[in-house]
Design a protein around this motif. Structure first.
Motif, PDB file in Angstrom:
ATOM      1  N   GLU A  96      42.773  34.208  45.251  1.00 15.55           N
ATOM      2  CA  GLU A  96      43.642  34.285  46.418  1.00 15.55           C
ATOM      3  C   GLU A  96      43.127  33.328  47.481  1.00 15.55           C
ATOM      4  O   GLU A  96      43.901  32.710  48.208  1.00 15.55           O
ATOM      5  N   ARG A  97      41.798  33.249  47.562  1.00 16.56           N
ATOM      6  CA  ARG A  97      41.176  32.430  48.596  1.00 16.56           C
ATOM      7  C   ARG A  97      39.781  32.034  48.142  1.00 16.56           C
ATOM      8  O   ARG A  97      39.080  32.822  47.509  1.00 16.56           O
ATOM      9  N   ALA A  98      39.387  30.818  48.474  1.00 17.90           N
ATOM     10  CA  ALA A  98      38.033  30.356  48.164  1.00 17.90           C
ATOM     11  C   ALA A  98      37.490  29.598  49.358  1.00 17.90           C
ATOM     12  O   ALA A  98      38.228  28.859  50.024  1.00 17.90           O
ATOM     13  N   ALA A 138      36.967  42.461  45.475  1.00 15.26           N
ATOM     14  CA  ALA A 138      37.601  41.298  44.875  1.00 15.26           C
ATOM     15  C   ALA A 138      36.853  40.003  45.212  1.00 15.26           C
ATOM     16  O   ALA A 138      37.078  38.984  44.581  1.00 15.26           O
ATOM     17  N   TRP A 139      35.964  40.027  46.189  1.00 16.12           N
ATOM     18  CA  TRP A 139      35.195  38.838  46.549  1.00 16.12           C
ATOM     19  C   TRP A 139      33.994  38.686  45.621  1.00 16.12           C
ATOM     20  O   TRP A 139      33.291  39.639  45.343  1.00 16.12           O
ATOM     21  N   CYS A 158      38.979  36.911  44.181  1.00  9.97           N
ATOM     22  CA  CYS A 158      39.657  36.840  42.883  1.00  9.97           C
ATOM     23  C   CYS A 158      41.076  37.387  42.972  1.00  9.97           C
ATOM     24  O   CYS A 158      41.330  38.393  43.625  1.00  9.97           O
ATOM     25  N   ALA A 159      41.977  36.714  42.301  1.00  9.79           N
ATOM     26  CA  ALA A 159      43.369  37.156  42.271  1.00  9.79           C
ATOM     27  C   ALA A 159      43.516  38.405  41.416  1.00  9.79           C
ATOM     28  O   ALA A 159      44.378  39.234  41.665  1.00  9.79           O
ATOM     29  N   HIS A 160      42.657  38.544  40.420  1.00  6.41           N
ATOM     30  CA  HIS A 160      42.730  39.687  39.509  1.00  6.41           C
ATOM     31  C   HIS A 160      41.322  40.220  39.324  1.00  6.41           C
ATOM     32  O   HIS A 160      40.474  39.538  38.753  1.00  6.41           O
ATOM     33  N   ARG A 168      32.652  36.048  35.798  1.00  5.68           N
ATOM     34  CA  ARG A 168      31.593  35.860  36.787  1.00  5.68           C
ATOM     35  C   ARG A 168      30.473  34.946  36.266  1.00  5.68           C
ATOM     36  O   ARG A 168      30.020  34.053  36.956  1.00  5.68           O
ATOM     37  N   GLY A 169      30.025  35.171  35.041  1.00  4.14           N
ATOM     38  CA  GLY A 169      28.948  34.344  34.475  1.00  4.14           C
ATOM     39  C   GLY A 169      29.354  32.890  34.338  1.00  4.14           C
ATOM     40  O   GLY A 169      28.571  31.984  34.605  1.00  4.14           O
TER      41      GLY A 169
END
Length: 189
Positions: A96-98, A138-139, A158-160, A168-169
């Motif tokens: 969603e956002r970075a 979600a972050w 994360c969007a999902h 993540r890895g």
């Protein structure tokens, strides 16, 4: 000799246990035991197909990560590199956002930010700061480390959520490559 495994045993481990059985029983169904006490039979072919899909997906992700790492090493222009990092991480982990925060002489500074997928009930207008990450699962935050020194942080909403745990890895490995490229670009900036 039936094989019974708990439902939380990973696919790879279940396949290993099934294949390690005596040859006479190797291809017999597997009994899956759930936490509620129930059981379900699983055909070994279904388990092997699931493992095959995971392996194919993993191979595609590794290929994509290799391509992204090569792209990161292709420029020393910091602005271009930061944009490439945000584009690349979205390919690995839809967000969603970075935000990329970098350590500077004055402290931690937001040097690049991008919005990705918009989900219902979210807005680009909401102000954010690093403390916003504390209560939101979600972050995901990835340190950008070169040697023993943190160059900054890549923060991804994360969007999902389920994909955030799975990837993540992979994203962490990408962040390590990005940290090296950013450190080199900062040297030449």
């Amino acid at each position: 000799q039936f094989l019974a495994v708990d439902a939380d045993v990973g696919i790879d481990e279940a396949v290993r246990r099934a294949i390690d059985r005596d040859a006479m029983y190797r291809y017999e169904p597997i009994l899956i035991h759930f936490q509620d006490g129930s059981f379900q039979l699983l055909d070994l072919r279904d388990l092997l197909m699931a493992q095959s899909r995971i392996m194919a997906s993993s191979a595609a992700i590794v290929q994509k990560q290799t391509e992204l790492t090569n792209a990161l090493s292709s420029t020393l222009q910091l602005d271009v590199l930061l944009s490439l990092v945000l584009d690349s991480i979205e390919e690995l982990m839809p967000y969603e956002r970075a935000i990329i925060y970098m350590n500077t002489e004055t402290g931690l500074v937001n040097v690049a930010e991008r919005y990705g997928e918009i989900l219902e009930g979210t807005s680009h207008d909401t102000p954010h700061n690093p403390h916003d990450f504390l209560d939101d699962k979600a972050w995901a935050t990835f340190p950008l480390i070169k040697g023993n020194q943190a160059q900054g942080y890549l923060c991804v909403k994360c969007a999902h959520i389920q994909s955030s745990m799975e990837l993540r890895g992979i994203a962490e490995s990408f962040a390590n490559s990005a940290a090296l490229a950013i450190a080199n670009a900062r040297l030449y900036a």
